[in-house]
Design a protein around this motif. Structure first.
Motif, PDB file in Angstrom:
ATOM      1  N   ASP A  23      64.157  20.854 123.265  1.00  0.00           N
ATOM      2  CA  ASP A  23      62.875  20.919 122.566  1.00  0.00           C
ATOM      3  C   ASP A  23      62.963  20.506 121.111  1.00  0.00           C
ATOM      4  O   ASP A  23      61.957  20.560 120.401  1.00  0.00           O
ATOM      5  CB  ASP A  23      62.345  22.357 122.592  1.00  0.00           C
ATOM      6  N   LEU A  26      60.673  15.913 119.750  1.00  0.00           N
ATOM      7  CA  LEU A  26      59.337  15.862 120.349  1.00  0.00           C
ATOM      8  C   LEU A  26      58.832  14.425 120.321  1.00  0.00           C
ATOM      9  O   LEU A  26      58.811  13.790 119.268  1.00  0.00           O
ATOM     10  CB  LEU A  26      58.367  16.762 119.587  1.00  0.00           C
ATOM     11  N   GLU A  28      56.005  13.599 122.709  1.00  0.00           N
ATOM     12  CA  GLU A  28      54.648  13.580 123.295  1.00  0.00           C
ATOM     13  C   GLU A  28      53.607  13.735 122.181  1.00  0.00           C
ATOM     14  O   GLU A  28      53.787  14.566 121.279  1.00  0.00           O
ATOM     15  CB  GLU A  28      54.465  14.729 124.287  1.00  0.00           C
ATOM     16  N   PRO A  29      52.499  12.985 122.277  1.00  0.00           N
ATOM     17  CA  PRO A  29      51.494  13.045 121.203  1.00  0.00           C
ATOM     18  C   PRO A  29      50.962  14.456 120.948  1.00  0.00           C
ATOM     19  O   PRO A  29      50.703  14.821 119.792  1.00  0.00           O
ATOM     20  CB  PRO A  29      50.356  12.150 121.705  1.00  0.00           C
ATOM     21  N   GLU A  30      50.815  15.260 122.005  1.00  0.00           N
ATOM     22  CA  GLU A  30      50.223  16.591 121.823  1.00  0.00           C
ATOM     23  C   GLU A  30      51.171  17.474 121.013  1.00  0.00           C
ATOM     24  O   GLU A  30      50.761  18.185 120.107  1.00  0.00           O
ATOM     25  CB  GLU A  30      49.932  17.252 123.181  1.00  0.00           C
ATOM     26  N   GLU A  31      52.464  17.410 121.349  1.00  0.00           N
ATOM     27  CA  GLU A  31      53.439  18.240 120.643  1.00  0.00           C
ATOM     28  C   GLU A  31      53.642  17.771 119.204  1.00  0.00           C
ATOM     29  O   GLU A  31      53.892  18.563 118.308  1.00  0.00           O
ATOM     30  CB  GLU A  31      54.792  18.196 121.363  1.00  0.00           C
ATOM     31  N   LEU A  33      51.424  16.362 117.318  1.00  0.00           N
ATOM     32  CA  LEU A  33      50.178  16.283 116.552  1.00  0.00           C
ATOM     33  C   LEU A  33      50.210  17.008 115.203  1.00  0.00           C
ATOM     34  O   LEU A  33      49.972  16.403 114.158  1.00  0.00           O
ATOM     35  CB  LEU A  33      49.013  16.814 117.397  1.00  0.00           C
ATOM     36  N   ILE A  34      50.540  18.305 115.218  1.00  0.00           N
ATOM     37  CA  ILE A  34      50.411  19.096 113.986  1.00  0.00           C
ATOM     38  C   ILE A  34      51.360  18.603 112.899  1.00  0.00           C
ATOM     39  O   ILE A  34      51.112  18.782 111.705  1.00  0.00           O
ATOM     40  CB  ILE A  34      50.622  20.609 114.271  1.00  0.00           C
ATOM     41  N   PHE A  35      52.428  17.923 113.306  1.00  0.00           N
ATOM     42  CA  PHE A  35      53.415  17.444 112.337  1.00  0.00           C
ATOM     43  C   PHE A  35      52.916  16.210 111.576  1.00  0.00           C
ATOM     44  O   PHE A  35      53.611  15.700 110.705  1.00  0.00           O
ATOM     45  CB  PHE A  35      54.738  17.134 113.041  1.00  0.00           C
ATOM     46  N   ARG A  51      64.070  18.435 114.998  1.00  0.00           N
ATOM     47  CA  ARG A  51      64.278  19.751 114.376  1.00  0.00           C
ATOM     48  C   ARG A  51      65.775  20.002 114.246  1.00  0.00           C
ATOM     49  O   ARG A  51      66.383  20.540 115.165  1.00  0.00           O
ATOM     50  CB  ARG A  51      63.666  20.805 115.303  1.00  0.00           C
ATOM     51  N   ARG A  75      59.789  17.914 106.323  1.00  0.00           N
ATOM     52  CA  ARG A  75      58.616  18.789 106.428  1.00  0.00           C
ATOM     53  C   ARG A  75      59.084  20.225 106.582  1.00  0.00           C
ATOM     54  O   ARG A  75      59.944  20.515 107.416  1.00  0.00           O
ATOM     55  CB  ARG A  75      57.788  18.424 107.673  1.00  0.00           C
ATOM     56  N   ARG A  77      56.824  23.989 105.793  1.00  0.00           N
ATOM     57  CA  ARG A  77      55.663  24.672 106.368  1.00  0.00           C
ATOM     58  C   ARG A  77      54.386  23.838 106.255  1.00  0.00           C
ATOM     59  O   ARG A  77      53.328  24.282 106.680  1.00  0.00           O
ATOM     60  CB  ARG A  77      55.451  26.013 105.685  1.00  0.00           C
ATOM     61  N   GLY A  78      54.470  22.679 105.610  1.00  0.00           N
ATOM     62  CA  GLY A  78      53.270  21.850 105.498  1.00  0.00           C
ATOM     63  C   GLY A  78      52.133  22.546 104.766  1.00  0.00           C
ATOM     64  O   GLY A  78      50.966  22.392 105.135  1.00  0.00           O
ATOM     65  N   LEU A  97      62.381  24.028 109.816  1.00  0.00           N
ATOM     66  CA  LEU A  97      62.158  25.460 110.071  1.00  0.00           C
ATOM     67  C   LEU A  97      63.316  26.148 110.801  1.00  0.00           C
ATOM     68  O   LEU A  97      63.441  27.361 110.771  1.00  0.00           O
ATOM     69  CB  LEU A  97      60.842  25.668 110.830  1.00  0.00           C
ATOM     70  N   LYS A  98      64.167  25.346 111.470  1.00  0.00           N
ATOM     71  CA  LYS A  98      65.325  25.992 112.120  1.00  0.00           C
ATOM     72  C   LYS A  98      66.495  26.156 111.155  1.00  0.00           C
ATOM     73  O   LYS A  98      67.471  26.807 111.493  1.00  0.00           O
ATOM     74  CB  LYS A  98      65.767  25.189 113.340  1.00  0.00           C
TER      75      LYS A  98
END
Ligand SMILES: Cc1cc2nc3c(=O)[nH]c(=O)nc-3n(C[C@H](O)[C@H](O)[C@H](O)COP(=O)(O)OP(=O)(O)OC[C@H]3O[C@@H](n4cnc5c(N)ncnc54)[C@H](O)[C@@H]3O)c2cc1C
Ligand code: SF4
Ligand code: SF4
Lengths: 463, 389
Positions: A23, A26, A28-31, A33-35, A51, A75, A77-78, A97-98
């Motif tokens: 994991d 990433l 896939e567009p959905e995963e 997205l927020i990044f 990550r 990046r 916490r954005g 974040l890791k």
């Protein structure tokens, strides 16, 4: 790879999958997205998100990205508000974040050694557990990271007495595009050898190198704090009172100003401690040993009383202080009483120019016909200016932008800066040339090229 | 987008909610954050990005339903609300399964064990076995505290009628809790219908709603409200925080035929059993454990009446430890992504760090289930009612 390419080749993808198993890569567009977005509310789709868990992975990644000339976007916490994390030129977003270990809190050296993904308030709590103190306190300290704070040189309320993030970074380890690892500074609290690369990297907004470890300076934890909230019937009185406090030789840890419309909006949403005719308020905090705090408060009140305030509330216990600071924290939610949308700036001017800056901002917005909220870190001349408007009303967005540009011009004419703490990112890029000369910007570009010859680190941002 | 959007307000991407979310804390995966959920929906509704609806919804629905994001969001956004709406729009297999689990009660546990093998992601027989074992009504603590006297608390003394709301879990697999709860009501002199007079309550509704089973949720809400009216609007006494939360939320259900002011009256009538108890005296039995830790259920936040009660009752023996963590049970998530649920639980146990032989108490049936299934060896878990002799 040319900047216009909008996808990775399958061999590039499989390289990333190999380096960041499971994991931690990433695609896939959905995963992903927020990044592609941050608190500046812009968005662009990332090509991939990875990550890392350790520096070794970042070394390999930056070697690969340098060779393939793929942009890299550090990046955390954005929470930056200027689009610093938006991958406008398609590239790989690297989430820190890791990498969130507090590796050491050393009470002999007065340092902390931390990975960049540690949340700032977690660092503070770890230090406090050993009676040590990390003073920088951006309002976002519970939601942002030390790596992000260092890369933006975040400021906070305590900057007046203690300075900003920059003043607490003793050294760091970082990875250069190409994969070379550099270390700057060290645990010594003084160090004048060579050019100060540590300071250069602080506030570089991810454009020079990828920070993997930080050596942070700590102080002894003050035993006590106390606060004072004072109302005034005019802005002039408040500014005069602040001047009198400094003249009396008192250096508060924090000195916040709440002015004009901010006072009105707070009154709409919460119980305010000042009377109706109040136009401005000052919020002080002092810290130190218990006895020193009591003595400082007595002295502070004595000086304040000579300036005919309209109200005076003190908090000498944590609970009582909390009530006073809650008023300050309510400004942001209260601001929307004046309009559903805002354009926010964090200008800073020389302390002596504060009165001119504040009244100038009020005049600009009155002429344009939009409400404006002024508040912020009076002690360091750093004022948050929020121009409120309604984007649903035709023309108001343009008016707000006009107001913003005029405010920035005014700030520069007073010898100030367009950003005291939030940084430039994408959203203020067009203002940099107004503030910084061509020769100086040329030097900055040379420095950028020395670190990052292919311009892959957070390209197109900051300067 | 107001009106047509699943979000009540735009997400400003401020990032405040990341800090609150147990999933983010346990995994460091920002794509699971409340902000990511809001932005997924926003991006679909406002054509910000090209996404596959099904995949976007599945990702957005990975949520424990703990509600912590809602406590900190300045825009008033709460992921459980959003997830419920998403699931309601596209109910799927997992929702059905969860409904079967909750509504079917004990009779269905063997079936559950069988069906769970069919869930594509359930490649974790170990934890599944733990969960099934936790469902066994015989797993409970040996009592170690005898109450010698107690009085009703100030606010509730008097002649107010009460009804004990059993909840799906206690009602079916932990009748012992309810017997003890009735005993306490008796000793406090608070009358509640018993035996044949006891009404047949439905599920509190919250798990159904979170799973996207909106119709079933409304039905359960209406059924319970009707009973409450028939009983003359008594206090609704709960022994499970999730039931308490679900019942309180019923007041927000606009599809119920509330009379003016009645929803508020309903909300105020929901009380935790422990908050009815005022002064209390008890003696320890020989088998009392040295260390008693406590897990505060998300659904009892922010002021957990059980925790305050136990602190009073147990004095120094009560050392809650770090009880900020979420247990990770998470309704449908348990079935869709059991590994996430497990990492959240693992984080709780690391933070709580019970000494060997310690007992961990809590006040929510879901938490009891999850904690029992994931507890380290030599750590017993139970509802606080179980310690009463
Ligand atoms: C509610 C709210 C209140 C705020 N209050 C304040 C305030 O009082 N004072 C203030 O100064 N700011 C404030 N901010 C802005 C923001 O919190 C700061 O800019 C903060 O420092 C960003 O930290 P982050 O961890 O979110 O970093 P991000 O936003 O993820 O990143 C910020 C920058 O750092 C770079 N970066 C991150 N990690 C690394 C790394 N390891 N190596 C190299 N570059 C890296 C990124 O590329 C980016 O350019 C506030 C924001 C919000 C939403
Ligand atoms: S409800 Fe809990 S698990 Fe779900 S998004 Fe909010 S904080 Fe995270
Ligand atoms: S706290 Fe609310 S507005 Fe802020 S990012 Fe989270 S969901 Fe969006």
């Amino acid at each position: 790879m040319s900047p216009s390419e909008t996808s990775l080749s399958s061999s590039q993808e499989s390289f990333l999958r190999g380096l960041f198993p499971g994991d931690d890569c990433l695609l896939e567009p959905e995963e992903k997205l927020i990044f592609g977005a941050d608190a500046g509310r812009g968005y662009a789709p990332p090509l991939a998100v990875v990550r890392p868990c350790n520096q070794g992975q970042i070394v390999e990644l930056l070697r690969f990205a340098h060779t393939e000339q793929i942009p890299i976007y550090p990046r955390a916490r954005g929470t930056n508000v200027v689009g610093d994390c938006v991958p406008e030129t398609p590239g790989i977003v690297v989430s820190t974040l890791k990498m969130n270990a507090v590796k050491a809190i050393d009470e002999n050296d007065f340092v902390a050694v931390v990975e960049p993904g540690v949340v700032t308030s977690d660092l503070q709590a770890a230090a406090e557990a050993k009676k040590l103190f990390y003073p920088p306190d951006p309002a976002s300290m519970r939601i942002s990271t030390i790596g992000g704070n260092v890369a933006t040189c975040a400021g906070g309320m305590r900057a007046l007495k203690y300075g900003v993030t920059r003043d607490y970074v003793l050294g760091m380890t970082a990875v250069l595009p190409g994969g070379e690892v550099i270390t700057t500074g060290g645990r010594a609290h003084k160090n004048v050898v060579g050019l100060d690369l540590t300071r250069l990297l602080v506030g570089s907004e991810g454009t020079l190198a990828f920070i993997t470890e930080l050596i942070i300076k700590l102080l002894p934890l003050p035993e006590a704090t106390a606060s004072l909230l004072v109302g005034y019937s005019s802005l002039e009185q408040a500014l005069d009172a602040a001047r009198d406090v400094f003249a009396a030789g008192i250096l508060p840890a924090c000195l916040e100003l709440i002015a004009g419309q901010s006072i009105y909006c707070l009154g709409q949403v919460t119980d305010v401690p000042w009377p109706e005719n109040t136009q401005a308020a000052l919020l002080f905090r002092v810290d130190g040993s218990r006895r020193a705090v009591d003595a400082d408060m007595d002295r502070l009140i004595e000086v304040i009383k000579t300036g005919s305030p309209s109200s005076l509330d003190q908090g000498r216990t944590p609970e009582a202080e909390e009530q006073l600071w809650e008023v300050r924290r309510m400004i942001n939610p209260a601001s929307f009483q004046a309009g559903p949308n805002k354009l926010a700036d964090d200008i800073a001017v020389p302390r002596g120019a504060l009165k001119e800056a504040l009244t100038g901002v009020e005049t600009i917005c009155a002429d344009i016909g939009l409400p404006v909220l002024n508040f912020g870190h009076l002690g360091d001349g750093n004022i948050h200016v929020n121009v409120m408007y309604d984007k649903a009303v035709p023309g108001q967005s343009d008016l707000a932008t006009q107001a913003k540009e005029k405010i920035l011009d005014l700030t520069l004419s007073l010898g100030g800066t367009v950003s005291g703490e939030h940084g430039i990112g994408l959203s203020k890029l067009h203002t940099v040339s107004k503030q910084i000369g061509e020769t100086e910007r040329g030097l900055m570009r040379h420095i950028k090229t020395a670190f990052d010859p292919h311009n892959i680190m957070n390209p197109g941002k900051a300067y | 987008m107001a009106g047509t959007s699943l979000l009540n307000k735009d997400c400003t991407l401020c990032g405040r909610c990341l800090q609150a979310c147990p999933l983010v804390k346990a995994t460091a995966k920002e794509e699971l954050s409340p902000r990511a959920k809001s932005f997924l929906v926003q991006a679909m509704e406002q054509d910000i990005a090209v996404l596959t609806t099904r995949r976007a919804e599945d990702l957005a629905a990975l949520c424990l339903g703990c509600g912590r994001c809602g406590e900190v969001c300045p825009q008033g956004l709460a992921a459980p609300d959003l997830v419920a709406k998403l699931r309601a729009a596209h109910p799927g297999f997992e929702g059905w399964l969860w409904k079967t689990w909750i509504k079917g009660g004990s009779a269905l546990w063997p079936a559950m064990a069988r069906v769970s093998g069919l869930v594509p992601n359930s490649s974790t027989p170990g934890s599944r076995r733990g969960m099934i074992k936790a469902l066994d009504g015989r797993t409970s603590l040996t009592p170690w505290l005898r109450i010698t006297s107690m009085e009703p608390s100030e606010g509730y003394a008097g002649d107010k009628q009460a009804a004990l709301f059993p909840g799906c879990f206690a009602g079916r697999t932990r009748p012992g809790w309810l017997a003890k709860a009735r005993d306490i009501l008796d000793q406090l002199g608070i009358a509640a219908p018993e035996g044949a007079k006891e009404p047949r309550w439905d599920c509190c509704g919250s798990t159904l709603g979170h799973a996207g089973l909106r119709k079933e949720e409304i039905k359960a809400h209406q059924h319970n409200v009707d009973i409450w009216r028939d009983l003359g609007r008594p206090l609704l006494v709960v022994v499970c925080a999730s039931c308490g939360h679900g019942l309180k939320e019923t007041a927000l259900d606009r599809d119920i035929d509330w009379a003016e002011g009645e929803a508020e009256m309903w909300r105020e009538s929901v009380v935790w059993l422990s908050s009815l108890i005022g002064s209390i005296h008890a003696e320890l039995l020989d088998n009392a454990p040295e260390q008693v830790r406590y897990h505060s259920p998300c659904h009892a936040r922010p002021q957990d009446p059980d925790k305050a009660f136990l602190a009073r009752l147990l004095g120094e023996r009560f050392s809650p430890g770090s009880d900020e963590a979420c247990c990770g049970l998470g309704g449908v998530l348990q079935l869709a992504a059991p590994e996430l649920s497990r990492s959240v639980a693992a984080q709780l146990w690391t933070a709580m760090a019970p000494t060997p032989g310690a007992q961990v108490l809590t006040g929510c049936s879901g938490c009891v289930l999850q904690l029992t299934a994931t507890a380290p060896k030599n750590t017993a878990v139970g509802h606080w009612l179980e310690i009463l002799a």
